[in-house]
Motif scaffolding. Structure first.
Motif, mmCIF file in Angstrom:
data_model
loop_
_atom_site.group_PDB
_atom_site.id
_atom_site.type_symbol
_atom_site.label_atom_id
_atom_site.label_comp_id
_atom_site.label_asym_id
_atom_site.label_seq_id
_atom_site.Cartn_x
_atom_site.Cartn_y
_atom_site.Cartn_z
ATOM 1 N N VAL A 175 2.112 8.180 -5.136
ATOM 2 C CA VAL A 175 1.141 7.080 -5.015
ATOM 3 C C VAL A 175 -0.056 7.322 -5.939
ATOM 4 O O VAL A 175 -0.543 6.400 -6.591
ATOM 5 N N GLN A 176 -0.501 8.557 -6.007
ATOM 6 C CA GLN A 176 -1.673 8.857 -6.838
ATOM 7 C C GLN A 176 -1.291 9.407 -8.212
ATOM 8 O O GLN A 176 -1.998 9.207 -9.188
ATOM 9 N N ASN A 224 5.051 5.049 2.119
ATOM 10 C CA ASN A 224 5.463 6.363 2.630
ATOM 11 C C ASN A 224 6.145 6.235 3.994
ATOM 12 O O ASN A 224 7.097 6.962 4.295
ATOM 13 N N LYS A 259 -1.030 2.422 -5.800
ATOM 14 C CA LYS A 259 -2.233 2.555 -6.625
ATOM 15 C C LYS A 259 -2.104 2.021 -8.053
ATOM 16 O O LYS A 259 -2.371 0.865 -8.307
ATOM 17 N N ASP A 266 5.749 11.761 -3.051
ATOM 18 C CA ASP A 266 4.682 10.768 -2.865
ATOM 19 C C ASP A 266 3.901 10.718 -4.181
ATOM 20 O O ASP A 266 3.014 11.530 -4.431
ATOM 21 N N THR A 281 0.829 -1.211 0.000
ATOM 22 C CA THR A 281 0.000 0.000 0.000
ATOM 23 C C THR A 281 0.860 1.255 0.000
ATOM 24 O O THR A 281 2.025 1.237 0.431
ATOM 25 N N GLY A 282 0.242 2.332 -0.459
ATOM 26 C CA GLY A 282 0.926 3.615 -0.478
ATOM 27 C C GLY A 282 1.270 4.081 0.928
ATOM 28 O O GLY A 282 2.316 4.702 1.150
ATOM 29 N N SER A 283 0.388 3.795 1.881
ATOM 30 C CA SER A 283 0.617 4.259 3.265
ATOM 31 C C SER A 283 1.934 3.715 3.808
ATOM 32 O O SER A 283 2.775 4.471 4.313
ATOM 33 N N HIS A 330 -2.222 14.217 1.687
ATOM 34 C CA HIS A 330 -2.700 12.915 2.156
ATOM 35 C C HIS A 330 -1.627 11.885 1.841
ATOM 36 O O HIS A 330 -1.338 11.609 0.674
ATOM 37 N N HIS A 331 -1.037 11.335 2.893
ATOM 38 C CA HIS A 331 0.042 10.369 2.682
ATOM 39 C C HIS A 331 -0.318 8.974 3.170
ATOM 40 O O HIS A 331 0.522 8.078 3.132
ATOM 41 N N GLY A 332 -1.556 8.787 3.647
ATOM 42 C CA GLY A 332 -1.945 7.423 4.005
ATOM 43 C C GLY A 332 -2.882 7.330 5.180
ATOM 44 O O GLY A 332 -3.257 8.334 5.794
ATOM 45 N N GLU A 347 3.299 15.574 -2.470
ATOM 46 C CA GLU A 347 2.646 14.972 -3.643
ATOM 47 C C GLU A 347 2.848 15.931 -4.826
ATOM 48 O O GLU A 347 2.532 17.122 -4.688
HETATM 49 C C1 LIG Z 1 -0.907 10.636 -2.412
HETATM 50 C C2 LIG Z 1 -1.301 9.422 -1.618
HETATM 51 N N1 LIG Z 1 -0.405 8.852 -0.811
HETATM 52 C C3 LIG Z 1 -0.707 7.750 -0.109
HETATM 53 C C4 LIG Z 1 -1.957 7.177 -0.174
HETATM 54 C C5 LIG Z 1 -2.253 5.943 0.616
HETATM 55 O O1 LIG Z 1 -2.235 4.849 -0.237
HETATM 56 P P1 LIG Z 1 -2.950 3.471 0.198
HETATM 57 O O2 LIG Z 1 -4.396 3.750 0.279
HETATM 58 O O3 LIG Z 1 -2.575 2.503 -0.887
HETATM 59 O O4 LIG Z 1 -2.363 3.085 1.511
HETATM 60 C C6 LIG Z 1 -2.918 7.735 -1.000
HETATM 61 C C7 LIG Z 1 -4.268 7.128 -1.083
HETATM 62 O O5 LIG Z 1 -5.229 7.719 -1.481
HETATM 63 C C8 LIG Z 1 -2.589 8.888 -1.753
HETATM 64 O O6 LIG Z 1 -3.475 9.470 -2.555
#
Ligand SMILES: Cc1ncc(COP(=O)(O)O)c(C=O)c1O
Length: 427
Positions: A240-241, A108, A267, A238, A103-105, A131-133, A205
């Motif tokens: 992730v998105q 990070n 993601k 970050d 997962t992104g969380s 938003h980092h998780g 981000e």
């Molecule tokens: C920029 C960003 N970082 C981290 C996350 C967390 O990712 P995850 O939901 O896969 O843990 C998200 C999720 O929306 C995100 O948009």
């Protein structure tokens, strides 16, 4: 129990006999009553190749037939090869990676661990609205108090949050043409007065996704790079998105000509929603031991098969070039909506990552109208969209899968315009 499950799966908690989504096809979701919806949110922004891209499906099925898990103590060619292929595509300063997240969380969290362990320093700079998780720690370093409120451990003494480069609602009440980029200029004050004096990293981000599709102004990343270099602060992108082609570039930092020291991906990395995450970084930052950060399903072979196939599609085809070209058109179509609809206060984005800010006549955020537009689009126009800040924000996000054609984009914008008209007519 099923009622509880349904509530979790749907914001609107539908009746038990409501139609169910049973199949995804390309950018479409299909219900058991035959209704076909356009998914302009790419699932949870994690379906760059849509719901059932044949090459990814094939790779996943083939891998499941062989094995779906191997212990990390057993050697496999899958992990190292997949990581090498990803690093090969990364910006030139990135030469190493860690592949133990899904997962992104947690990716990070891993990035921050790397920054802290390699530097011996503690503090983490991040932005308001970021938003980092969803873990306690990544909630702690994200810029929203509503998600921390009932969780006393979702706070970090080492987290320092600063105003975001949000020009439509500038924290300093300034305008981009004359502000001198105060959102970077003032970081020096935070370092001087709000930090412990030991700042390890800054996590940003490239486009603030959940916060409202906030695109930093030109020069922002160059300015923070200079400041971070002067203060020996590592930069974490970050992505992730924003990564995996969403901006029309495989890595979003490339779109902004930014060279972060660490990049996180999740993601879209699994192409059709297969969970996988990666942390990529400069060789000098290869400091983690396996016991520092690792999960049972890290480097899962099925996830890596999906990732490798996704990279192949994004690399070999025209997908990224199409996103760059069609993204300009999408921006123009959405820009034209702003002329037509009084409730749109700002339109911003890049590639296939756009947001419409919904404002009241006095310019303040109109959160309830934002939610009404998203509901009307789904209920009356078979169009799936998502909002910002978990329904606390006033941005309608338009993020179709990267395989959406020019015609698909026109359909999305036409339906969106009808939904906005419905809501504006209703008052
Ligand atoms: C920029 C960003 N970082 C981290 C996350 C967390 O990712 P995850 O939901 O896969 O843990 C998200 C999720 O929306 C995100 O948009």
């Amino acid at each position: 129990v099923s009622r509880v499950a349904l509530k979790v799966l749907s914001d609107s908690s539908p009746a038990l006999n409501a139609p169910q989504f049973i199949r995804g096809e390309g950018i479409h979701l299909i219900r058991d009553d035959g209704a076909v919806f356009v998914d302009a949110a790419s699932g949870t922004f994690n379906l760059p190749l849509g719901y059932n891209h044949p090459e990814i499906v094939e790779a996943v099925v083939e891998q499941v037939r062989r094995y779906s898990h191997l212990s990390s103590t057993i050697r496999t060619d899958r992990g190292p090869n997949a990581l090498d292929e990803l690093i090969e595509q990364a910006p030139s300063n990135i030469q190493a990676g860690w592949f133990r997240d899904l997962t992104g969380s947690t990716a990070n969290e891993c990035a921050v661990k790397i920054a802290q362990k390699s530097s011996g320093k503690t503090d983490i700079l991040s932005l308001f609205l970021s938003h980092h998780g969803q873990t306690q720690f990544t909630t702690a370093i994200s810029g929203n108090s509503f998600r921390r409120k009932q969780f006393p451990d979702a706070l970090s003494p080492h987290s320092i949050k600063m105003p975001a480069p949000y020009c439509h609602r500038c924290f300093f009440n300034a305008t981009p043409s004359s502000c001198g980029m105060m959102c970077v200029e003032k970081i020096g004050d935070f370092l001087e007065h709000a930090s412990s004096g030991s700042v390890a990293c800054m996590i940003v981000e490239p486009i603030l996704g959940n916060g409202g599709n906030i695109v930093p102004p030109p020069g922002y990343f160059q300015a923070i790079s200079k400041l971070c270099a002067e203060n020996d602060i590592l930069m974490i992108a970050d992505e992730v998105q924003t990564g995996m082609g969403r901006t029309g570039h495989l890595f979003a930092s490339e779109a902004f000509d930014w060279k972060p020291n660490i990049i996180t991906l999740a993601k879209g990395l699994g192409g059709i929603g297969i969970p996988v995450a990666a942390v990529l970084y400069e060789a000098r930052l290869d400091v983690l031991d396996s016991h520092d950060h690792s999960f049972t399903s890290g480097a899962n072979p099925v996830a890596l098969a999906a990732m490798t196939a996704t990279l192949k599609v994004l690399r070999s085809g025209e997908v990224l070039a199409d996103v760059r070209r069609n993204g300009v058109k999408l921006g123009a179509l959405l820009g034209a909506l702003k002329e037509k609809h009084r409730s749109i206060g700002d339109v911003r984005g890049l590639g296939y990552m756009w947001g419409l800010e919904i404002d009241k006549p006095d310019g303040s955020p109109d959160v309830s109208r934002t939610e009404a537009i998203i509901k009307a689009a789904a209920a009356s126009h078979n169009l799936i969209l998502r909002g910002s800040r978990y329904g606390f924000g006033n941005v309608v996000k338009v993020r179709p899968p990267l395989i959406a054609t020019e015609g698909d984009l026109e359909t999305i914008v036409t339906r969106l315009s009808r939904a906005i008209t419905d809501v504006e007519r209703a008052g």
